[in-house]
Design a protein around this motif. Sequence first.
Motif, PDB file in Angstrom:
ATOM      1  N   VAL A 102       0.862  -1.192   0.000  1.00 26.84           N
ATOM      2  CA  VAL A 102       0.000   0.000   0.000  1.00 26.84           C
ATOM      3  C   VAL A 102       0.893   1.235   0.000  1.00 26.84           C
ATOM      4  O   VAL A 102       2.107   1.144   0.185  1.00 26.84           O
ATOM      5  CB  VAL A 102      -0.917   0.036   1.252  1.00 26.84           C
ATOM      6  N   ARG A 103       0.292   2.414  -0.179  1.00 28.30           N
ATOM      7  CA  ARG A 103       1.082   3.647  -0.095  1.00 28.30           C
ATOM      8  C   ARG A 103       1.444   3.913   1.362  1.00 28.30           C
ATOM      9  O   ARG A 103       0.797   3.392   2.275  1.00 28.30           O
ATOM     10  CB  ARG A 103       0.287   4.812  -0.679  1.00 28.30           C
ATOM     11  N   THR A 104       2.433   4.784   1.564  1.00 28.36           N
ATOM     12  CA  THR A 104       2.983   4.990   2.916  1.00 28.36           C
ATOM     13  C   THR A 104       1.902   5.327   3.950  1.00 28.36           C
ATOM     14  O   THR A 104       1.921   4.806   5.054  1.00 28.36           O
ATOM     15  CB  THR A 104       4.008   6.141   2.919  1.00 28.36           C
ATOM     16  N   TYR A 105       0.945   6.183   3.548  1.00 32.31           N
ATOM     17  CA  TYR A 105      -0.042   6.633   4.533  1.00 32.31           C
ATOM     18  C   TYR A 105      -1.047   5.548   4.899  1.00 32.31           C
ATOM     19  O   TYR A 105      -1.839   5.726   5.824  1.00 32.31           O
ATOM     20  CB  TYR A 105      -0.769   7.909   4.047  1.00 32.31           C
ATOM     21  N   ASP A 106      -1.060   4.431   4.192  1.00 30.77           N
ATOM     22  CA  ASP A 106      -1.965   3.321   4.525  1.00 30.77           C
ATOM     23  C   ASP A 106      -1.252   2.176   5.244  1.00 30.77           C
ATOM     24  O   ASP A 106      -1.874   1.176   5.590  1.00 30.77           O
ATOM     25  CB  ASP A 106      -2.603   2.759   3.238  1.00 30.77           C
TER      26      ASP A 106
ATOM     27  N   GLY B  85       9.737   6.692   0.133  1.00 31.24           N
ATOM     28  CA  GLY B  85       9.762   7.568   1.297  1.00 31.24           C
ATOM     29  C   GLY B  85      10.457   6.925   2.482  1.00 31.24           C
ATOM     30  O   GLY B  85      10.955   5.804   2.419  1.00 31.24           O
ATOM     31  N   VAL B  86      10.454   7.686   3.589  1.00 30.98           N
ATOM     32  CA  VAL B  86      11.155   7.254   4.788  1.00 30.98           C
ATOM     33  C   VAL B  86      10.192   7.304   5.962  1.00 30.98           C
ATOM     34  O   VAL B  86       9.469   8.284   6.127  1.00 30.98           O
ATOM     35  CB  VAL B  86      12.347   8.215   5.070  1.00 30.98           C
ATOM     36  N   GLY B  87      10.162   6.255   6.767  1.00 29.82           N
ATOM     37  CA  GLY B  87       9.389   6.278   8.008  1.00 29.82           C
ATOM     38  C   GLY B  87       8.275   5.262   8.073  1.00 29.82           C
ATOM     39  O   GLY B  87       7.931   4.805   9.156  1.00 29.82           O
ATOM     40  N   SER B  88       7.691   4.877   6.919  1.00 28.83           N
ATOM     41  CA  SER B  88       6.584   3.905   7.007  1.00 28.83           C
ATOM     42  C   SER B  88       7.114   2.547   7.450  1.00 28.83           C
ATOM     43  O   SER B  88       6.391   1.755   8.049  1.00 28.83           O
ATOM     44  CB  SER B  88       5.857   3.788   5.664  1.00 28.83           C
TER      45      SER B  88
ATOM     46  N   GLU C 123       1.882  11.051  -0.149  1.00 30.43           N
ATOM     47  CA  GLU C 123       3.060  10.493   0.528  1.00 30.43           C
ATOM     48  C   GLU C 123       4.080  11.575   0.897  1.00 30.43           C
ATOM     49  O   GLU C 123       5.174  11.252   1.343  1.00 30.43           O
ATOM     50  CB  GLU C 123       3.716   9.440  -0.372  1.00 30.43           C
ATOM     51  N   VAL C 124       3.713  12.857   0.731  1.00 27.42           N
ATOM     52  CA  VAL C 124       4.709  13.913   0.941  1.00 27.42           C
ATOM     53  C   VAL C 124       5.224  13.943   2.390  1.00 27.42           C
ATOM     54  O   VAL C 124       6.367  14.310   2.647  1.00 27.42           O
ATOM     55  CB  VAL C 124       4.160  15.304   0.504  1.00 27.42           C
ATOM     56  N   GLY C 125       4.401  13.494   3.332  1.00 30.80           N
ATOM     57  CA  GLY C 125       4.835  13.450   4.741  1.00 30.80           C
ATOM     58  C   GLY C 125       5.990  12.482   4.950  1.00 30.80           C
ATOM     59  O   GLY C 125       6.806  12.643   5.859  1.00 30.80           O
ATOM     60  N   HIS C 126       6.085  11.443   4.101  1.00 32.87           N
ATOM     61  CA  HIS C 126       7.194  10.493   4.192  1.00 32.87           C
ATOM     62  C   HIS C 126       8.310  10.848   3.208  1.00 32.87           C
ATOM     63  O   HIS C 126       9.294  10.138   3.107  1.00 32.87           O
ATOM     64  CB  HIS C 126       6.703   9.062   3.915  1.00 32.87           C
TER      65      HIS C 126
END
Length: 386
Positions: A115-119, A143-146, A326-329
């Motif tokens: 899934v995408r990072t926010y999910d 991204g980074v963090g998920s 996903e900009v937050g990651h």
Amino acid sequence: VAVQIGSAPGWNGLGWGHDDEVVLVPAHWPQAEMMMRIVIVGAGAVGGFIGGRLALAGKEVVLVGRPPLEQAVRTRGFRLVEPNGTRHTGQGLTAVASVAEAVRSGPFDLALLTVRTYDVRDAALEMDKSGLKGIPVLCVQNGVGSEDEAIEVFGQQRVVVGSLTLPVTVPQPGVVRLVRERGGLGLATAAVGADPGAVVAAFMGSGLRVRTYPDFRSLRWSKLPLNLLGNSISAVLDMGPSDIYAHPGLVDLEVSALREVRSVCNRLGVRLVDLPGYPVRALMWLVCRAPTAGNAALLKWSVAAGRRGRVASLRAGLKDGRLTSEVGHMNGAVVRWGGHLGIPTPANRLLWEVLVELFSQKQQWTHWAGRPERLAAEWTRAKTLA
Ligand SMILES: NC(=O)c1ccc[n+]([C@@H]2O[C@H](COP(=O)([O-])OP(=O)(O)OC[C@H]3O[C@@H](n4cnc5c(N)ncnc54)[C@H](OP(=O)(O)O)[C@@H]3O)[C@@H](O)[C@H]2O)c1
């Protein structure tokens, strides 16, 4: 460690070592011989592509996606459209609309979370609640963090972090298109020194170039510059990269965002590494050192080669009217880490703040769209204040 799968029949199609060194894997590697059952949660572009390749390599794959995917696969089957032709996956791949339904179909040897990072957090919790326990989970996100959210749910020992450098799209449910063949899949276990063998074995015969890395943070941070290039600015302005890089102020903003990534990585002790098909270290070295005029040409060339005319993900999200991104990651992760480490990150902060407001519709896109001089002026102001 590099693993090249399915391309060297002389030595059983599987070898590993550094780029300049190949170590042969024994002909009877038990995990590779096994019939594997694999569940893929979040079967969009990435999940569908990897699932399709695994099914074509003889694995039994269950895709967990949204109802239109489930219906399309049930009625028309699943197709992979590749640069050299279309392939139907056949019986080895099925699709369901929930993790619980997949779990009812029997045990799995491996799970993929795509899934995408926010999910990631919600999907991971759903997997855990549905009883997908005890097996490795390969998490493929940008991204980074998920990855930390996945580790919180599954535990360090079960998580394998993945980074895909192949661009894929979903033209319609049940069809996934591979845009370009250059690239592959980077893998790193979240537990330092753990053996990624079972996960690597799953890709035997898939034709995917798989490379393993010792440090999962290195893997994720090294993909970040490729995701930022021609993405955030393009989304804010609703403009393509060649128009953006005609503005020296915006070249400076782009390069500054990458320099901030490099500064954060240096302070964190995270080493940037090359990814399958992408010499990240050389790119960062050049971009971070070249003068603005040289950078404009370099950025134009590398973004054109990487994106091949496709609209970048954040801009596509705004065009699709998505309310989250996903900009937050991506830019947001650089700002958060910069904050922890005392490193100023005005370029990433500017892009992150504007994009958060655009996605949450607190700002009108028309305020920025097609107005490069407005963003360049905002960047001059932000730089002066930093
Ligand atoms: N596409 C590429 O070329 C590419 C390449 C490398 C890396 N990546 C990265 O890989 C990740 C996945 O990207 P993608 O392009 O494959 O995204 P995508 O096409 O949007 O696929 C994700 C899918 O998961 C679904 N989903 C979300 N939560 C779910 C749940 N709990 N259960 C079942 N399905 C769920 C989404 O449905 P809804 O949309 O309805 O929520 C969507 O269909 C991202 O981090 C991306 O940045 C993408």
